[in-house]
Design a protein around this motif. Structure first.
Motif, PDB file in Angstrom:
ATOM      1  N   ALA A   1      55.558 -26.396-116.369  1.00 45.91           N
ATOM      2  CA  ALA A   1      56.144 -25.065-116.567  1.00 45.91           C
ATOM      3  C   ALA A   1      55.089 -23.983-116.757  1.00 45.91           C
ATOM      4  O   ALA A   1      55.263 -22.856-116.300  1.00 45.91           O
ATOM      5  CB  ALA A   1      57.079 -25.086-117.780  1.00 45.91           C
ATOM      6  N   ILE A   2      53.984 -24.321-117.435  1.00 50.08           N
ATOM      7  CA  ILE A   2      53.004 -23.322-117.844  1.00 50.08           C
ATOM      8  C   ILE A   2      51.814 -23.242-116.903  1.00 50.08           C
ATOM      9  O   ILE A   2      51.287 -22.172-116.621  1.00 50.08           O
ATOM     10  CB  ILE A   2      52.492 -23.629-119.276  1.00 50.08           C
ATOM     11  CG1 ILE A   2      53.628 -23.546-120.286  1.00 50.08           C
ATOM     12  CG2 ILE A   2      51.371 -22.678-119.659  1.00 50.08           C
ATOM     13  CD1 ILE A   2      53.244 -24.049-121.665  1.00 50.08           C
ATOM     14  N   GLY A   3      51.353 -24.396-116.408  1.00 51.35           N
ATOM     15  CA  GLY A   3      50.036 -24.476-115.807  1.00 51.35           C
ATOM     16  C   GLY A   3      49.937 -24.121-114.343  1.00 51.35           C
ATOM     17  O   GLY A   3      50.849 -24.371-113.557  1.00 51.35           O
ATOM     18  N   ASP A   4      48.785 -23.564-113.980  1.00 51.47           N
ATOM     19  CA  ASP A   4      48.357 -23.465-112.586  1.00 51.47           C
ATOM     20  C   ASP A   4      47.479 -24.672-112.253  1.00 51.47           C
ATOM     21  O   ASP A   4      47.566 -25.232-111.166  1.00 51.47           O
ATOM     22  CB  ASP A   4      47.540 -22.186-112.355  1.00 51.47           C
ATOM     23  CG  ASP A   4      48.324 -20.925-112.654  1.00 51.47           C
ATOM     24  OD1 ASP A   4      49.481 -20.837-112.215  1.00 51.47           O
ATOM     25  OD2 ASP A   4      47.780 -20.041-113.342  1.00 51.47           O
ATOM     26  N   ARG A   5      46.627 -25.037-113.233  1.00 53.67           N
ATOM     27  CA  ARG A   5      45.713 -26.164-113.080  1.00 53.67           C
ATOM     28  C   ARG A   5      45.860 -27.085-114.275  1.00 53.67           C
ATOM     29  O   ARG A   5      46.232 -26.646-115.366  1.00 53.67           O
ATOM     30  CB  ARG A   5      44.259 -25.669-113.030  1.00 53.67           C
ATOM     31  CG  ARG A   5      43.660 -25.645-111.656  1.00 53.67           C
ATOM     32  CD  ARG A   5      42.233 -25.129-111.662  1.00 53.67           C
ATOM     33  NE  ARG A   5      41.364 -25.856-112.532  1.00 53.67           N
ATOM     34  CZ  ARG A   5      40.566 -25.275-113.452  1.00 53.67           C
ATOM     35  NH1 ARG A   5      40.588 -23.971-113.619  1.00 53.67           N
ATOM     36  NH2 ARG A   5      39.775 -26.001-114.185  1.00 53.67           N
ATOM     37  N   VAL A   6      45.524 -28.351-114.059  1.00 55.07           N
ATOM     38  CA  VAL A   6      45.561 -29.334-115.140  1.00 55.07           C
ATOM     39  C   VAL A   6      44.271 -30.133-115.112  1.00 55.07           C
ATOM     40  O   VAL A   6      43.748 -30.460-114.042  1.00 55.07           O
ATOM     41  CB  VAL A   6      46.804 -30.247-115.025  1.00 55.07           C
ATOM     42  CG1 VAL A   6      46.847 -30.971-113.699  1.00 55.07           C
ATOM     43  CG2 VAL A   6      46.859 -31.239-116.182  1.00 55.07           C
TER      44      VAL A   6
END
Length: 239
Positions: free
Chosen positions: A199-204
């Motif tokens: 939900a939050i991330g562009d990258r992990v």
């Protein structure tokens, strides 16, 4: 915006960070995941200056984050602490405006606090409540309002949904994503909640054995072999 190079940290004989290499670009939302005890919080504390690394460099806007640069950094970051971490002796608006009250009249600080509460979905009457009167989800929203009170360039989120039921967790995730997009802030989230990552991330980035074991777009993480064990399934391509 922030870049970490060769960061190491040990506590006695235990090496927690073993040469971290990672960066986050302006306006990007990075999620750092990993099992408990892998050093996620230690990495965050090193960036914030709460823990001194043994070696390595932290860059803030391409400058070493040393004693000379840290005051500027401290003026431009916001933080949503795990569980909200509100001051029990202050009411809601005083918590939200805690930083603002150091350099502006209370009336102006309160007005900004009420506006920020509205941005996280809380009505003006919430401003006069004490933390003990808030539900877990409301406390987390107040913590988020405090994190954005001074329009930070970088926001850190430490396990933002821990202890919340799935419905409230989804609501907090949506709020965080919306605020990051609206403000253009750079975001770094420490979490073990994969729903939050999506939900939050562009990258992990996966932190494992003191190093970044995998770093890539969130949309690719289900196909990444290094993430298979953490996610509890085989990647789609079978590798």
């Amino acid at each position: 915006m922030i870049r970490v190079r060769g960061l190491t940290k040990s506590f006695g004989p235990k090496r927690v960070l073993a040469g971290i290499e990672i960066g986050v670009e302006r306006g990007e939302s990075l999620c750092v995941i990993g099992q408990s005890g892998t050093g996620k919080s230690v990495l965050l504390k090193c960036i914030l200056g709460l823990v001194a690394p043994d070696a390595g460099t932290i860059l803030w806007q391409d400058r070493p984050l040393d004693a000379a640069a840290r005051p500027d950094f401290m003026r431009h970051f916001g933080m949503l602490f795990q569980g909200g971490a509100l001051f029990d002796s202050l009411n809601v608006w005083q918590n939200v405006a805690f930083r603002l009250r150091q350099h502006m009249p209370d009336a102006k600080a309160r007005a900004i606090a009420v506006e920020r509460l509205g941005r996280v979905g809380l009505p003006p009457e919430t401003a006069g409540l004490m933390p003990a009167e808030l539900s877990g989800g409301m406390a987390r929203r107040v913590g988020l309002a405090r994190a954005i009170a001074h329009d930070p360039a970088v926001i850190f989120f430490d396990e933002p949904t821990t202890g919340l039921d799935p419905i409230r967790a989804r609501s907090i995730n949506a709020l965080i994503r919306g605020i990051v997009r609206e403000t253009g802030a750079t975001a770094i989230t420490i979490t073990h909640d994969m729903d939050s990552v999506r939900a939050i991330g562009d990258r992990v980035a996966l932190l494992q054995d003191g190093r970044i074991a995998w770093d890539g777009p969130v949309v690719r993480m289900d196909d990444a072999a290094p993430l298979a064990a953490f996610l509890g399934h085989r990647p789609a391509d079978g590798t």
